[in-house]
Design a protein around this motif. Structure first.
Motif, short mmCIF file in Angstrom:
data_model
loop_
_atom_site.label_atom_id
_atom_site.label_comp_id
_atom_site.label_asym_id
_atom_site.label_seq_id
_atom_site.Cartn_x
_atom_site.Cartn_y
_atom_site.Cartn_z
N ILE A 11 -78.69 -7.86 -32.14
CA ILE A 11 -77.27 -7.65 -31.71
C ILE A 11 -76.94 -6.89 -30.71
CG2 ILE A 11 -74.84 -7.39 -32.52
CD1 ILE A 11 -76.06 -8.37 -35.64
N ASN A 12 -77.43 -5.70 -30.64
CA ASN A 12 -77.18 -5.00 -29.70
C ASN A 12 -77.84 -5.43 -28.11
OD1 ASN A 12 -75.67 -2.77 -30.91
ND2 ASN A 12 -77.40 -1.74 -31.33
N LEU A 13 -78.86 -5.91 -28.28
CA LEU A 13 -79.68 -6.45 -27.23
C LEU A 13 -78.89 -7.67 -26.65
CD1 LEU A 13 -83.17 -5.54 -28.10
CD2 LEU A 13 -82.16 -4.67 -26.24
N SER A 14 -78.64 -8.54 -27.79
CA SER A 14 -77.87 -9.75 -27.19
C SER A 14 -76.52 -9.58 -26.44
CB SER A 14 -77.84 -10.62 -28.60
OG SER A 14 -76.84 -12.00 -28.15
N ASN A 15 -75.92 -8.57 -26.99
CA ASN A 15 -74.53 -8.15 -26.45
C ASN A 15 -74.79 -7.61 -25.07
OD1 ASN A 15 -72.99 -8.84 -28.85
ND2 ASN A 15 -73.05 -6.84 -29.60
N ALA A 16 -75.82 -6.88 -24.85
CA ALA A 16 -76.09 -6.17 -23.58
C ALA A 16 -76.39 -7.30 -22.60
CB ALA A 16 -77.08 -5.10 -23.54
N GLY A 17 -77.14 -8.58 -23.06
CA GLY A 17 -77.63 -9.62 -22.08
C GLY A 17 -79.08 -9.02 -22.18
N ALA A 18 -79.77 -8.32 -22.87
CA ALA A 18 -81.04 -7.78 -22.72
C ALA A 18 -82.27 -8.53 -23.55
CB ALA A 18 -81.01 -6.19 -22.76
N LEU A 19 -81.72 -9.30 -24.34
CA LEU A 19 -82.61 -10.01 -25.38
C LEU A 19 -83.81 -10.71 -24.71
CD1 LEU A 19 -83.36 -9.87 -28.28
CD2 LEU A 19 -81.70 -11.93 -28.70
N GLU A 20 -83.38 -11.29 -23.52
CA GLU A 20 -84.53 -12.07 -23.06
C GLU A 20 -85.32 -11.26 -22.28
OE1 GLU A 20 -84.81 -15.96 -20.29
OE2 GLU A 20 -82.79 -15.11 -20.73
N VAL A 21 -84.85 -10.00 -21.83
CA VAL A 21 -85.75 -9.31 -20.93
C VAL A 21 -86.66 -8.63 -22.00
CG1 VAL A 21 -85.62 -6.90 -19.67
CG2 VAL A 21 -83.82 -8.49 -19.23
N VAL A 22 -86.43 -8.02 -23.02
CA VAL A 22 -87.23 -7.47 -23.94
C VAL A 22 -88.32 -8.48 -24.60
CG1 VAL A 22 -85.96 -5.37 -24.47
CG2 VAL A 22 -85.84 -7.38 -26.06
N ALA A 23 -87.83 -9.53 -24.78
CA ALA A 23 -88.70 -10.67 -25.14
C ALA A 23 -89.73 -11.06 -24.21
CB ALA A 23 -87.67 -11.91 -25.84
N PRO A 42 -73.32 -17.03 -34.68
CA PRO A 42 -73.97 -18.08 -33.95
C PRO A 42 -74.44 -17.93 -32.61
CG PRO A 42 -71.82 -18.61 -35.40
CD PRO A 42 -72.04 -17.01 -35.25
N THR A 43 -73.61 -17.25 -31.65
CA THR A 43 -74.20 -17.37 -30.29
C THR A 43 -75.60 -16.52 -30.10
OG1 THR A 43 -71.95 -17.36 -29.60
CG2 THR A 43 -73.58 -16.51 -27.99
N CYS A 44 -75.69 -15.44 -30.96
CA CYS A 44 -76.79 -14.63 -31.02
C CYS A 44 -78.18 -15.30 -31.86
CB CYS A 44 -76.50 -13.31 -31.76
SG CYS A 44 -77.93 -12.17 -31.70
N ALA A 45 -77.77 -15.93 -33.01
CA ALA A 45 -78.77 -16.87 -33.57
C ALA A 45 -79.11 -17.81 -32.65
CB ALA A 45 -77.97 -17.24 -35.02
N ALA A 46 -78.40 -18.41 -31.86
CA ALA A 46 -78.67 -19.71 -30.90
C ALA A 46 -79.44 -19.15 -29.75
CB ALA A 46 -77.53 -20.31 -30.32
N GLU A 47 -79.15 -17.86 -29.27
CA GLU A 47 -79.98 -17.36 -28.35
C GLU A 47 -81.47 -16.91 -28.90
OE1 GLU A 47 -80.22 -13.48 -25.10
OE2 GLU A 47 -78.57 -13.44 -26.76
N PHE A 139 -79.90 1.44 -18.12
CA PHE A 139 -78.80 2.11 -18.71
C PHE A 139 -77.54 1.29 -18.43
CE2 PHE A 139 -75.33 5.17 -17.78
CZ PHE A 139 -75.63 5.98 -18.76
N GLU A 140 -77.47 0.21 -17.68
CA GLU A 140 -76.35 -0.81 -17.67
C GLU A 140 -76.24 -1.56 -19.01
OE1 GLU A 140 -76.12 -3.05 -14.22
OE2 GLU A 140 -75.87 -1.43 -12.98
N TYR A 141 -77.35 -1.72 -19.54
CA TYR A 141 -77.42 -2.69 -20.80
C TYR A 141 -77.06 -1.73 -21.97
CZ TYR A 141 -80.63 -6.08 -18.69
OH TYR A 141 -81.10 -7.20 -17.73
#
Length: 162
Positions: A11-23, A42-47, A139-141
């Motif tokens: 959730i933290n990574l998704s909220n920051a827009g960083a989930l795809e980066v760490v994946a 739902p939005t995070c689960a869809a991501e 740091f922005e994330y």
């Protein structure tokens, strides 16, 4: 390395827009357990589903989780079900556990090798080291995670530099 990640970190990574980066971290297989997916909105689960379809994360087979271990840990430590499922996988498998929940991290460090427990900020630092983002972007994330309500420690921008 197989990395099991709990809902607080997802959730933290998704909220920051960083989930795809760490994946996209090289040599790191991000693994998400069934209960963790269920704990995401739902939005995070869809991501997560999109990243799984791309092959950048793996959903853990529910049969990989020992019911006995899960129920024992749930009773003994009173953690959320997602954190408990991740903890059971950590203790029974060959995983590193990414967790941003303070209590679950303390329990995991107490039961496993502390080097096997990291947080989402460590993943961002690895992303900087891998050239997937800059230290400034990391740091922005981090700031976005905190702005969205993530309970994360105070760290300076320099922490993300290699």
């Amino acid at each position: 390395m197989d990395l099991i990640i709990d809902a607080s970190s997802v959730i933290n990574l998704s909220n920051a827009g960083a989930l795809e980066v760490v994946a996209a971290l090289p040599n790191v297989n991000i693994c998400v357990s069934p209960l963790v997916v269920g704990e995401c909105e739902p939005t995070c689960a869809a991501e997560l589903l999109g990243l799984q379809k791309q092959g950048t994360i793996r959903f853990v087979d529910p049969n990989e989780v020992s019911s006995e271990r899960f129920l024992t840990l749930l009773d003994e430590h009173e953690l959320g079900e997602g954190e408990t499922e991740c903890l059971a996988l950590l203790l029974d498998g060959d995983y590193v556990f990414c967790c941003d929940d303070g209590k679950a991290r303390r329990v995991a460090i107490g039961l496993a090798d502390g080097a096997q427990v990291v947080g989402s900020l460590r993943l961002l630092k690895w992303a900087v080291e891998a050239g997937l983002c800059t230290a400034e972007q990391a740091f922005e994330y981090y700031q976005r995670m905190r702005d969205a309500g993530g309970f994360l420690p105070d760290i300076p921008p320099e922490w993300f530099q290699s």
